[in-house]
Design a protein around this motif. Structure first.
Motif, PDB file in Angstrom:
ATOM      1  N   ARG A   1       0.844  -1.210   0.000  1.00 40.85           N
ATOM      2  CA  ARG A   1       0.000   0.000   0.000  1.00 40.85           C
ATOM      3  C   ARG A   1       0.873   1.252   0.000  1.00 40.85           C
ATOM      4  NH1 ARG A   1      -2.356   3.360   4.102  1.00 40.85           N
ATOM      5  NH2 ARG A   1      -4.230   4.397   3.285  1.00 40.85           N
TER       6      ARG A   1
ATOM      7  N   ASP B   1      -6.019   6.476  -3.132  1.00 45.65           N
ATOM      8  CA  ASP B   1      -5.662   5.713  -1.948  1.00 45.65           C
ATOM      9  C   ASP B   1      -5.857   4.239  -2.274  1.00 45.65           C
ATOM     10  OD1 ASP B   1      -4.893   4.991   0.547  1.00 45.65           O
ATOM     11  OD2 ASP B   1      -6.517   5.999   1.621  1.00 45.65           O
TER      12      ASP B   1
ATOM     13  N   VAL C   1      -6.330   0.089  -1.002  1.00 45.01           N
ATOM     14  CA  VAL C   1      -6.787  -0.841   0.026  1.00 45.01           C
ATOM     15  C   VAL C   1      -6.440  -2.250  -0.430  1.00 45.01           C
ATOM     16  CG1 VAL C   1      -8.762  -1.776   1.270  1.00 45.01           C
ATOM     17  CG2 VAL C   1      -8.677   0.664   0.742  1.00 45.01           C
TER      18      VAL C   1
ATOM     19  N   LEU D   1      -6.678  -6.342   0.811  1.00 44.16           N
ATOM     20  CA  LEU D   1      -7.447  -7.153   1.748  1.00 44.16           C
ATOM     21  C   LEU D   1      -7.299  -8.630   1.411  1.00 44.16           C
ATOM     22  CD1 LEU D   1      -9.665  -7.556   3.950  1.00 44.16           C
ATOM     23  CD2 LEU D   1     -11.348  -7.199   2.138  1.00 44.16           C
TER      24      LEU D   1
ATOM     25  N   ALA E   1      -5.845  -6.700   6.411  1.00 42.17           N
ATOM     26  CA  ALA E   1      -6.102  -5.602   5.487  1.00 42.17           C
ATOM     27  C   ALA E   1      -5.130  -4.464   5.741  1.00 42.17           C
ATOM     28  CB  ALA E   1      -7.540  -5.104   5.626  1.00 42.17           C
TER      29      ALA E   1
ATOM     30  N   GLY F   1      -5.200  -0.220   4.791  1.00 36.31           N
ATOM     31  CA  GLY F   1      -5.967   0.865   4.201  1.00 36.31           C
ATOM     32  C   GLY F   1      -7.379   0.914   4.753  1.00 36.31           C
TER      33      GLY F   1
ATOM     34  N   VAL G   1     -10.386  -0.180   4.687  1.00 34.28           N
ATOM     35  CA  VAL G   1     -11.198  -1.248   4.113  1.00 34.28           C
ATOM     36  C   VAL G   1     -12.683  -1.055   4.407  1.00 34.28           C
ATOM     37  CG1 VAL G   1     -10.955  -2.719   6.138  1.00 34.28           C
ATOM     38  CG2 VAL G   1     -11.348  -3.766   3.905  1.00 34.28           C
TER      39      VAL G   1
ATOM     40  N   THR H   1     -12.034   9.075   4.401  1.00 31.58           N
ATOM     41  CA  THR H   1     -10.730   8.569   4.799  1.00 31.58           C
ATOM     42  C   THR H   1      -9.968   9.667   5.535  1.00 31.58           C
ATOM     43  OG1 THR H   1      -9.674   9.223   2.716  1.00 31.58           O
ATOM     44  CG2 THR H   1     -10.730   7.061   2.777  1.00 31.58           C
TER      45      THR H   1
END
Length: 204
Positions: free
Chosen positions: A57, A77, A79, A81, A92, A94, A96, A121
């Motif tokens: 990330r 950004d 994410v 997972l 994960a 970010g 999520v 965020t």
């Protein structure tokens, strides 16, 4: 009514074009992101899964800074997972919790999909384009999502709408002026002719 319909159609077409460009750029960006994630997550076996996801990330988001020359899709950004499997909890990196469940269902089925949503965020709050894709790595079921803020697109669409509204008002004023001028050019001679006919009828 004609001006309103025309303005609505033009604004809708321009909005669709702007968003289509964003989606195409986001699709190209997630293709590059998949390759980056595959290299980071699958490149070091001694690293923990959580560390690998966080490193991937950070690698993705560091490419979107002001000095990195972000691509056509703009800043985003990321994410990553890995869903839980039995006793193992999901891992994960970010935000999520901002990924819609419907989008995750498509990605779990192995499809590259996107969805518009309102996200909140640490660095952004507002409408965004979220595109997701399964990522190929030594870790199975790895899901990759990129969140693209739509701030610039909203500014562009607002500018277009404002321009359309201003143009519509100006056009209405011009049409009103033309209508008034034409009506005066027609009505005044008719009134004059009517007065002359009355004077003839009175013997003048």
């Amino acid at each position: 009514a004609v001006i309103l319909v025309l303005g609505f159609v033009l604004t809708s077409q321009i909005t669709d074009r702007v968003l289509d460009v964003k989606v195409r750029a986001a699709t190209e960006e997630i293709d590059r992101a998949r390759a980056t994630v595959s290299g980071v997550v699958g490149g070091e076996e001694t690293r923990s899964l959580d560390s690998s996801l966080q490193l991937a990330r950070n690698t993705l988001t560091s490419k979107t800074g002001p000095s990195s020359g972000a691509g056509l899709a703009g800043t985003f950004d990321a994410v990553l997972l890995v869903p839980g499997d039995g006793p193992r909890a999901a891992t994960a990196a970010g935000p999520v919790d901002q990924i819609p469940g419907a989008l995750r269902d498509f990605v779990k089925a192995g499809q590259v999909s996107y969805q518009y949503a309102v996200v909140h965020t640490d660095g952004f709050s507002g409408r965004a384009l979220i595109i997701g894709s399964p990522a190929t790595s030594q870790t199975t079921n790895l899901e990759l999502y990129l969140i693209f803020p739509l701030t610039n697109e909203e500014s562009t669409i607002s500018l277009v709408r404002g321009t359309m509204a201003t143009g519509g008002v100006v056009l209405l004023v011009l049409l009103a002026g033309i209508g008034l001028l034409v009506s005066r050019q027609v009505v005044l001679p008719v009134r004059s002719a009517s007065r002359i006919a009355e004077r003839f009828a009175e013997g003048h």
